[in-house]
Structure formats: structure tokens, C-alpha cells
Write an enzyme that holds these catalytic residues in place. Structure first.
Site, mmCIF file in Angstrom:
data_model
loop_
_atom_site.group_PDB
_atom_site.id
_atom_site.type_symbol
_atom_site.label_atom_id
_atom_site.label_comp_id
_atom_site.label_asym_id
_atom_site.label_seq_id
_atom_site.Cartn_x
_atom_site.Cartn_y
_atom_site.Cartn_z
ATOM 1 N N LYS A 189 0.861 -1.188 -0.064
ATOM 2 C CA LYS A 189 -0.049 0.033 0.019
ATOM 3 C C LYS A 189 0.851 1.234 -0.090
ATOM 4 O O LYS A 189 1.427 1.615 1.043
ATOM 5 C CB LYS A 189 -0.956 0.052 1.217
ATOM 6 C CG LYS A 189 -2.124 1.306 1.156
ATOM 7 C CD LYS A 189 -2.609 1.591 2.160
ATOM 8 C CE LYS A 189 -2.153 2.873 2.946
ATOM 9 N NZ LYS A 189 -2.135 3.981 2.086
ATOM 10 N N SER A 242 5.146 6.679 10.210
ATOM 11 C CA SER A 242 5.324 7.680 11.575
ATOM 12 C C SER A 242 5.235 6.697 12.823
ATOM 13 O O SER A 242 4.722 5.642 12.748
ATOM 14 C CB SER A 242 4.249 8.733 11.787
ATOM 15 O OG SER A 242 2.914 7.982 11.548
ATOM 16 N N THR A 243 5.847 7.003 13.831
ATOM 17 C CA THR A 243 5.778 6.063 15.132
ATOM 18 C C THR A 243 4.442 6.000 15.221
ATOM 19 O O THR A 243 4.135 4.898 16.081
ATOM 20 C CB THR A 243 6.608 6.905 16.103
ATOM 21 O OG1 THR A 243 8.058 6.859 15.760
ATOM 22 C CG2 THR A 243 6.634 6.382 17.353
ATOM 23 N N GLU A 263 10.000 0.686 10.206
ATOM 24 C CA GLU A 263 10.931 1.883 10.108
ATOM 25 C C GLU A 263 10.343 3.131 10.490
ATOM 26 O O GLU A 263 9.265 3.579 9.722
ATOM 27 C CB GLU A 263 11.429 1.745 8.867
ATOM 28 C CG GLU A 263 12.132 0.504 8.381
ATOM 29 C CD GLU A 263 13.753 0.543 8.804
ATOM 30 O OE1 GLU A 263 14.156 1.539 9.382
ATOM 31 O OE2 GLU A 263 14.242 -0.776 8.602
ATOM 32 N N CYS A 297 13.152 10.686 7.083
ATOM 33 C CA CYS A 297 13.125 10.002 8.232
ATOM 34 C C CYS A 297 14.446 10.298 9.056
ATOM 35 O O CYS A 297 14.356 10.686 10.269
ATOM 36 C CB CYS A 297 12.806 8.715 8.346
ATOM 37 S SG CYS A 297 13.855 8.079 7.057
ATOM 38 N N GLU A 398 9.374 15.152 16.105
ATOM 39 C CA GLU A 398 9.568 15.172 14.410
ATOM 40 C C GLU A 398 8.840 16.175 13.776
ATOM 41 O O GLU A 398 7.531 16.167 13.866
ATOM 42 C CB GLU A 398 9.488 13.688 13.994
ATOM 43 C CG GLU A 398 9.969 13.666 12.540
ATOM 44 C CD GLU A 398 9.595 12.283 11.769
ATOM 45 O OE1 GLU A 398 8.392 11.817 12.223
ATOM 46 O OE2 GLU A 398 10.292 11.745 11.141
HETATM 47 P P1 NAP Z 1 2.052 7.835 8.131
HETATM 48 O O1 NAP Z 1 1.076 8.577 8.270
HETATM 49 O O2 NAP Z 1 2.563 6.922 9.366
HETATM 50 O O3 NAP Z 1 1.644 6.768 6.861
HETATM 51 C C1 NAP Z 1 2.405 5.636 6.437
HETATM 52 C C2 NAP Z 1 1.478 4.756 6.000
HETATM 53 O O4 NAP Z 1 0.826 4.118 6.823
HETATM 54 C C3 NAP Z 1 0.458 5.314 4.799
HETATM 55 O O5 NAP Z 1 0.452 4.485 3.733
HETATM 56 C C4 NAP Z 1 -0.702 5.384 5.461
HETATM 57 O O6 NAP Z 1 -1.853 5.478 4.647
HETATM 58 C C5 NAP Z 1 -0.788 4.175 6.153
HETATM 59 N N1 NAP Z 1 -1.486 4.318 7.631
HETATM 60 C C6 NAP Z 1 -2.330 5.239 8.120
HETATM 61 N N2 NAP Z 1 -3.192 4.908 9.228
HETATM 62 C C7 NAP Z 1 -2.741 3.419 9.183
HETATM 63 C C8 NAP Z 1 -3.299 2.584 10.235
HETATM 64 N N3 NAP Z 1 -4.027 2.950 11.080
HETATM 65 N N4 NAP Z 1 -3.052 1.481 9.886
HETATM 66 C C9 NAP Z 1 -2.256 0.953 8.942
HETATM 67 N N5 NAP Z 1 -1.688 1.815 7.904
HETATM 68 C C10 NAP Z 1 -2.123 3.402 8.107
HETATM 69 O O7 NAP Z 1 3.490 8.314 7.932
HETATM 70 P P2 NAP Z 1 3.710 9.266 6.617
HETATM 71 O O8 NAP Z 1 3.087 10.640 6.994
HETATM 72 O O9 NAP Z 1 3.116 8.831 5.344
HETATM 73 O O10 NAP Z 1 5.159 9.528 6.441
HETATM 74 C C11 NAP Z 1 6.064 10.321 7.212
HETATM 75 C C12 NAP Z 1 6.730 9.355 8.327
HETATM 76 O O11 NAP Z 1 7.349 8.263 7.903
HETATM 77 C C13 NAP Z 1 7.492 10.376 9.211
HETATM 78 O O12 NAP Z 1 7.283 9.697 10.522
HETATM 79 C C14 NAP Z 1 8.942 9.599 8.847
HETATM 80 O O13 NAP Z 1 9.861 9.675 9.856
HETATM 81 C C15 NAP Z 1 8.560 8.153 8.589
HETATM 82 N N6 NAP Z 1 9.654 7.504 7.633
HETATM 83 C C16 NAP Z 1 10.454 6.648 8.167
HETATM 84 C C17 NAP Z 1 11.477 5.981 7.345
HETATM 85 C C18 NAP Z 1 12.289 5.163 8.247
HETATM 86 O O14 NAP Z 1 13.044 4.340 7.311
HETATM 87 N N7 NAP Z 1 12.414 4.994 9.088
HETATM 88 C C19 NAP Z 1 11.395 6.298 6.051
HETATM 89 C C20 NAP Z 1 10.406 7.182 5.483
HETATM 90 C C21 NAP Z 1 9.752 7.908 6.391
HETATM 91 P P3 NAP Z 1 -2.312 6.943 4.276
HETATM 92 O O15 NAP Z 1 -1.159 7.668 3.229
HETATM 93 O O16 NAP Z 1 -3.469 6.865 3.515
HETATM 94 O O17 NAP Z 1 -2.585 7.916 5.480
#
Ligand code: NAP
Ligand code: MG
Length: 495
Positions: A189, A242-243, A263, A297, A398
């Protein structure tokens, strides 16, 4: 910078409605629902995209399960390897189009998205190599009699990958690599803001000879991710995001005891000692946080500079930052584009306002960019806060935007303690010409990566991942594929 040619609008966008990819077919959501994906630099509607719900998740997981038992299972490692090498070639040939899709969907400058080519191709070739390296052990045991024991390595099964939006094609490739190498199947996804390049990547997988149903691209919103992470037919979840969502996924996975790697986010320290090569450290400290408009990230968002050079360093950093060219992602000279969405922009501006209220001083930037070239988009000035103290919100949370918090420090012991005073532990940077300082810092920092005299280095062969609230599991490196394999012990009584 060498002038690069901006490619034409990707052919994928000739179709105004984008369906998901399940079992080798582009299919609409069973509900018929769609969501919009827009270009954050202009607000332009790029496409409407199938909005998968729980019933589509069920269909995709069942398809992936069936594909586990199909021709994919019978393929020898070398056949999977051949398909993966073909896929690497296709990704290489089509990378302009993939990068362009990401530039339009995410707003990252084309000069940046195109630079991801070498890494994406190298990742696929690295994992292709790993397909032929899977091996169990023959283990001498102390059982009575003559009993042979050995282990078999088996694909873990159906994997759900749930991705963030900040580096779409790179993330798709990173997730697909270990799945194809180990003979698993995938329901992926992509994030709702950036679904396009994943769909094109899925098509390229089919073209490369990946059997239908092995790689499925399930577009949708957060509820589709939630349905995936609780579906009993999923054996493992590979989540990047996200965390907060990471925590939800761990809960959802518990009921069917899925394997999980997460991650997550970060608040990474970047630490400059007085003996550092400032000609290198200054631009690197800026780009550690302003690259991708801060949406990385492991961005170096907490800058610690040793007191004796701090004044000079901050002046040079501010001067460099003022030269960063923010604007149209399709201009080859642009270094920073918009942030991904209105929601993200408002969140970042909220952090900036909060910082001012808490007493921090914006040395550079601190506002949305408006006027010609910026009006339709979500542009934020590269922003540096000075006089930040360790307890302020911008020092702890963050932000995921182009906002740097800077601090002064005096000694190694002090800076180590302050750098580690975070719940996260993803990246970190150290700038020094002293060997002992470099090694002491590398040992002392609690984070999955320590970059000395560089920042944000990644390689398919080197593990990447988090400590603490930045998650667990390591992507890349020789052991990554272990997360996609079950180990079975076999005992054979020879008496
Ligand atoms: P996010 O809000 O956590 O979303 C990540 C994914 O999870 C999206 O596909 C999202 O769908 C989905 N999602 C949302 N709610 C969910 C739920 N309840 N259950 C399962 N999946 C769900 O993160 P983001 O805003 O897209 O990305 C930014 C974050 O990613 C930052 O915190 C960043 O640090 C982290 N990140 C970490 C790494 C690493 O390698 N450690 C790399 C890149 C980014 P939707 O898009 O439809 O909301
Ligand atoms: Mg978009």
C-alpha cells in the site's frame, strides 16, 4: 550543476483514473470509490485513484496467498534472480518516467528524484544476488544415537508493505527486493499522497516476468492500511512511516501473531566539532535537513555546534541556506520543492509558530512562501532556529519539514548525553578530523546509523534502521532477507 533534461509528462497520466493492481490486472475498488492525488507544487489534479477498502484488501491478500502456491513456488533461486535482474534493467530504462511521477506527486525536484536511479537499480541487483544466497545449516547435535539435524529456510509467506510518501519509488523497490529474493508475495500500500510510481513499478514487475499475484499494489487511505495490518492472511508486515501509526500496526498485528518490522520517525542529531572541515560541514548540515524539504526520516534536525566555532558556523550556515533555490520542481536548478500537502504544510507552520512562542529565534526563514511561482503550492522557507533549548517542542518532536533547531555544546560527554536525550534513534552525524572523537561518538550515539564527515549515506549492503521509538528491524544489508524467511528444523533418525 549539469543541466538535465526534464522528460515529458509520463504516459501513465494519460489515464485520468488509476486502478489498483491485483493479480496482474488493473482493477477499480469494489466499492467504486476513488481519491484524488494532486501536485503539491501547483495544486493540479494528477489522477483519481482507486480507493481500496477492507474487501479489496481481502481480495489482494487471497490473490497473494494463491500466488505463493503457483508457479512462483516452483521457481529456482536462479529464475527469481533472472526476473529481478530484468526488473532492474526495466527500472533503469524507465527511471525518467518513475522519477517524473514522483516529482509530480510529491513535489520533490526532478533533479532529486532522478538521482534516485542508481540506488533503485543497485537495490534490485543486490537483492537479486541474495536470491541465490539463501541457505540453512547442518548442525551437529548431541542427541542419543545417529540423528542428523539441519535447517530449511522457507519464504515467510504473504507480506504487507505499508509505505510513507517521502520517497515513493525508492521505497517500493526497497520493499519488493527482499520479497522477490525470498519467494514471498506482496500486497503493497503506497501512501495516499503518492500512489502513482508504485502502480507503474507494479506494471514493470509484470513486464519483467514476475508472476501475476506476486506483487499487488493496493491503493487506498489509512483504513486500507489498517485492514491489511489486521488481516489474518498476512504473515508479515513491513511498515515504514510515523511512530504513531507504527504503534497501531503492532497492536493490529498481535491478534494473528504477524511478524513485523517498523521503520519509523526520527529527530536525528548532527554534531559539529571545532576541528571539523567547515567547508564540507556547512553545506552538509544545511542539506541534512533541507533536502526533500525536510521530509526525510533520518534528517539531521538537531544541529549541535561546538561553542568555539558556533558564531562563525551559524553565519556561514545562514548564508548558505539563503542561497538554496526553492521553487518549481521541474526547474533543473531547483534544490527544494514544496512540502507534500496542505495538511503537512499547516503542521510544519504550527511547529514554527510554536517555536516562536516558546522563545526560539528564526535566524533564517520561518514562513510560508507566497508570490509568483509559489501561489498554488505548499512552499515553506528553509528555516533555522537559533537559541533553541533542549526542552522546546522543536527540539523534541519530529517536524518532517524544512526546519532546523540549533544548539551550542562544549564537551564530548555533554553532547553525547544531549544527543541521546531523545526517544528516537534513527540517524546521526559527526563532523571532526580527530580519529578518537569520531570513534568515541560512533560508539556512544544511540542510533541505527552514524555518519562521520558525511550525512545520509545509504547502500544496499549496509543495514539501515532504528533504535527506540524509531522502530526495529534493519533494511538492506546481508541479514535483511532473514526477516522474510522462516527457519524449520529437520531431524532425521538414521538408526
Ligand atoms: P504515516 O502517516 O505513518 O503513513 C504511512 C503509511 O501508513 C501510509 O501508507 C498510511 O496511509 C498508512 N496508514 C495510516 N494509518 C494507518 C493505520 N491505522 N494502519 C495501517 N496503516 C496506516 O506516515 P507518513 O506521514 O506517510 O510518512 C512520514 C513518516 O514516515 C515520518 O514519521 C517519517 O519519519 C517516517 N519515515 C520513516 C522512514 C524510515 O526508514 N525509518 C522512512 C521514511 C519515512 P495514508 O497514506 O493513506 O495515510
Ligand atoms: Mg500527490
Amino acid at each position: 550543476m549539469t543541466m538535465m533534461t526534464i522528460p515529458p509528462r509520463p504516459a501513465l497520466l494519460d489515464r485520468p483514473h488509476q486502478d489498483m493492481l491485483i493479480g496482474g490486472q488493473r482493477v477499480p475498488a469494489l466499492s467504486g470509490k476513488r481519491f484524488e492525488t494532486r501536485n503539491p507544487a501547483t495544486g493540479e489534479l494528477l489522477a483519481t485513484v482507486a480507493q481500496g477498502g477492507a474487501e479489496d484488501v481481502d481480495r489482494a491478500v487471497k490473490t497473494a496467498r494463491a500466488a505463493l502456491e503457483g508457479p512462483w513456488r516452483a521457481m529456482k533461486p536462479v529464475e527469481r534472480q533472472r526476473i529481478m535482474l530484468r526488473l532492474a534493467d526495466l527500472v533503469e530504462q524507465h527511471f525518467e518516467e518513475l522519477a517524473m511521477l514522483d516529482t509530480l506527486d510529491l513535489g520533490a525536484p526532478y533533479s532529486r528524484t532522478f538521482m534516485g536511479k542508481a540506488r533503485a537499480v543497485a537495490l534490485l541487483r543486490y537483492y537479486a544476488g541474495q536470491a541465490t544466497l539463501i541457505a540453512g545449516d547442518t548442525i551437529d547435535n548431541s542427541a542419543m544415537g545417529d540423528v542428523l539435524s539441519h535447517t530449511l529456510k522457507e519464504p515467510i509467506g504473504v507480506v504487507a508493505a505499508i509505505n510513507p510518501w517521502n520517497g515513493p519509488i525508492g521505497m517500493s523497490v526497497w520493499k519488493a527486493g527482499p520479497i522477490l529474493a525470498t519467494g514471498c508475495t506482496l500486497v503493497m500500500k503506497p501512501a495516499e499522497q503518492t500512489p502513482l510510481s508504485a502502480l507503474r513499478f507494479g506494471e514493470l514487475c509484470l513486464e519483467a516476468g514476475v508472476p501475476e499475484g506476486v506483487i499487488n499494489i493496493l491503493t487506498g487511505l489509512g483504513d486500507a492500511g489498517a485492514a491489511l495490518s489486521s488481516h489474518p492472511g498476512v504473515d508479515k508486515i513491513a511498515f515504514t512511516g510515523s511512530t504513531g501509526v507504527g504503534e497501531k500496526i503492532l497492536h493490529a498485528a498481535a491478534a494473528s501473531m504477524k511478524r513485523v518490522t517498523v521503520e519509523l520517525g526520527g529527530k536525528s542529531p548532527n554534531i559539529v566539532f571545532a576541528d571539523a572541515d567547515l567547508d564540507k560541514a556547512v553545506p552538509a548540515a544545511a542539506m541534512a535537513v533541507f533536502a526533500n524539504a525536510g521530509q526525510i526520516c533520518s534528517a539531521g534536525t538537531r544541529l549541535f555546534v561546538q561553542s568555539s566555532i558556533r558564531e562563525e558556523f551559524m553565519e556561514r550556515l545562514a548564508a548558505f541556506t539563503r542561497t538554496i533555490k526553492v521553487g518549481d520542481p521541474l526547474d533543473p536548478e531547483t534544490q527544494m520543492g514544496p512540502v507534500v500537502s496542505l495538511v503537512q504544510m499547516d503542521k510544519i507552520l504550527g511547529f514554527i509558530d510554536g517555536a516562536v512562542t516558546e522563545g526560539a529565534n528564526a535566524l533564517v526563514g520561518g514562513a510560508r512562501m507566497t508570490g509568483t511561482g509559489y501561489d498554488g503550492g505548499f512552499f515553506i522557507q528553509p528555516t533555522i532556529f537559533d537559541n533553541v533549548n533542549d526542552g522546546m517542542t522543536i527540539a523534541r518532536e519530529e517536524i518532517f519539514g524544512p526546519v532546523l533547531s540549533s544548539f551550542a555544546f562544549d564537551t564530548i560527554e555533554e553532547v553525547l548525553q544531549r544527543a541521546n536525550a531523545t526517544e528516537f534513534g534513527l540517524g546521526s552525524g559527526v563532523w571532526t578530523r580527530d580519529l578518537a572523537t569520531a570513534h568515541r561518538m560512533a560508539r556512544g550515539i544511540r542510533a541505527g546509523s552514524v555518519w562521520v564527515n558525511c550525512y545520509q549515506m545509504l547502500d544496499p549492503g549496509v543495514p539501515f534502521g532504528g533504535y527506540g521509538m524509531s522502530g526495529f528491524g534493519r533494511e538492506s544489508g546481508p541479514h535483511h532477507i532473514e526477516d522474510y524467511l522462516e527457519t524449520k528444523a529437520v531431524w532425521i533418525n538414521l538408526d
